[in-house]
Design a protein around this motif. Structure first.
Motif, PDB file in Angstrom:
ATOM      1  N   LEU A   1      42.026  48.398  23.816  1.00 55.31           N
ATOM      2  CA  LEU A   1      42.077  46.955  24.647  1.00 55.31           C
ATOM      3  C   LEU A   1      42.809  46.052  23.918  1.00 55.31           C
TER       4      LEU A   1
ATOM      5  N   LEU B   1      41.829  48.623  35.059  1.00 58.77           N
ATOM      6  CA  LEU B   1      42.861  49.013  34.141  1.00 58.77           C
ATOM      7  C   LEU B   1      43.735  50.146  34.396  1.00 58.77           C
TER       8      LEU B   1
ATOM      9  N   ASP C   1      46.595  45.126  34.121  1.00 57.91           N
ATOM     10  CA  ASP C   1      45.724  44.393  33.693  1.00 57.91           C
ATOM     11  C   ASP C   1      44.769  43.968  34.489  1.00 57.91           C
ATOM     12  N   ALA C   2      43.693  43.556  33.813  1.00 55.39           N
ATOM     13  CA  ALA C   2      42.350  42.824  34.443  1.00 55.39           C
ATOM     14  C   ALA C   2      41.942  41.547  34.034  1.00 55.39           C
TER      15      ALA C   2
ATOM     16  N   ALA D   1      44.384  44.457  29.076  1.00 52.64           N
ATOM     17  CA  ALA D   1      44.967  45.606  29.477  1.00 52.64           C
ATOM     18  C   ALA D   1      44.699  46.802  28.266  1.00 52.64           C
TER      19      ALA D   1
END
Length: 376
Positions: free
Chosen positions: A352, A104, A108-109, A375
């Motif tokens: 988050l 992060l 984003d992840a 994100a």
């Protein structure tokens, strides 16, 4: 359309909460085992390798075979086991959230591949002694194998499941053999001792051990992973909900239960009428298949008022873990993983947000979330 709705094939959809509960808990409703399959006109439908392999597992067994195997497992995740596993799950959550935090920092992840899918395999893997380097392999073949458990799998899906089933058998029979050669202080070694005392035929005992170990593993992966992803998605879906729960952590367990009610990881489970009967006023002939619709039952307004609203403080009820003799073995473990992950996420990632909504696999039974971007 009613609590019991005729399916386009020789079966029925069961939608009402009470009717679904009756099927799940009633003694006159059975799992579709080999004996039932052999009585069907379209026996070819049940000849697929993966289908036959799953029919040998606990979920498809009836008494007395189911009773015997279930008793050997005992209460898999009782209070003492959950207490021992809690620090293990907490350590896995901390490690995975460290990895999420690193990703992060750069944007984003994907929550699914980084956390949701990794926590269940890390937990069950450490419990059974599955080496971490094998976890990606187990996840891959589990994703492919579950096609055989769909309501109406295609030939191509069954072919994928067949290959995955062969790989699952090879892996878990190898795991049992390794543990026989080098016993450890773990669950699998305990099962080996138990079945050696119950089954004088070593080959037959190892076959049962393979099926138990394989089933417990794969049953805990996709369902829990989907629960974890759906939990984060739903709690972040309404402005202010995440922050409110962070300020009221005493409601974390209630939030997990509302996720289980609102969007269960499994939507359909099938049972067979053991005799001619009547279900919710609808005559059901012996050997007819009924499909318990978990999602529909959980959204029955007669059981949960305003069911399509996601309400952490609802205090409602659900059938997501099933009922009766086939009640989910891993319910307590799934709750532990969800509670631990949610508590840590709320603490570490107050800002988050979901930046890419969840994507789902094209399935009717297992609602697998394949990706969800987050994100900060």
């Amino acid at each position: 359309m009613g609590d019991v709705v005729r399916a386009p094939w020789n079966g029925y959809f069961v939608t009402g909460f009470d009717a679904c509960s009756e099927v799940l808990r009633g003694r006159n409703w059975l799992a579709p085992d080999f004996a039932w399959q052999e009585r069907q006109d379209d026996t070819g439908r049940w000849d697929a390798i993966a289908t036959r392999e799953m029919t040998k597992t606990l979920s498809r067994l009836n008494a007395p075979a189911h009773t015997c195997q279930r008793r050997t497992l005992g209460n898999l995740f009782d209070r003492s086991t959950i207490d021992r596993l809690t620090p293990v799950v907490e350590a896995h959550v901390d490690r995975l959230l460290d990895e999420l935090a690193d990703k992060l920092q750069w944007g984003d992840a994907d929550l699914v591949s980084t956390v949701s899918e990794q926590l269940p395999i890390s937990t069950i893997g450490s419990w059974l002694g599955i080496p971490p380097e094998d976890h990606p392999h187990i996840l891959e073949i589990t994703h492919n194998q579950v096609h055989a458990q769909e309501l109406l799998p295609t030939k191509s899906q069954l072919a994928v499941s067949a290959e995955a089933t062969v790989r699952l058998r090879a892996y878990f029979t190898g795991l049992v053999a390794q543990r026989r050669a080098a016993p450890a202080d773990d669950v699998l070694t305990g099962w080996i001792h138990t079945w050696d005392g119950l089954e004088p035929d070593r080959e037959a005992a190892d076959e049962i051990l393979y099926r138990l170990t394989m089933f417990v593993t794969i049953a805990s992966l996709e369902t829990t992973a989907t629960l974890l992803s759906a939990m984060v998605g739903l709690l972040l879906g309404e402005p202010g909900r995440w922050g409110w729960l962070r300020e009221h952590p005493e409601h974390v367990d209630a939030a997990v239960d509302e996720v289980l009610r609102y969007d269960p990881p499994i939507h359909i489970n099938s049972r067979i009428a053991a005799e001619d009967t009547v279900l919710a006023g609808v005559p059901i002939a012996k050997d007819s298949m009924v499909h318990v619709m978990y999602g529909a039952a959980n959204h029955d307004p007669r059981r949960n008022e305003n069911p399509d609203a996601f309400d952490v403080l609802r205090g409602g009820s659900h059938l997501t873990f099933g009922g009766g003799v086939h009640y989910c073995l891993g319910a307590a473990l799934a709750r532990l993983e969800a509670r631990t992950l949610l508590t840590a996420l709320l603490e570490r990632f107050p800002a988050l947000r979901v930046c890419a909504p969840p994507s789902y696999a094209s399935r009717m039974v297992f609602r697998r979330v394949t990706s969800m971007g987050v994100a900060i």
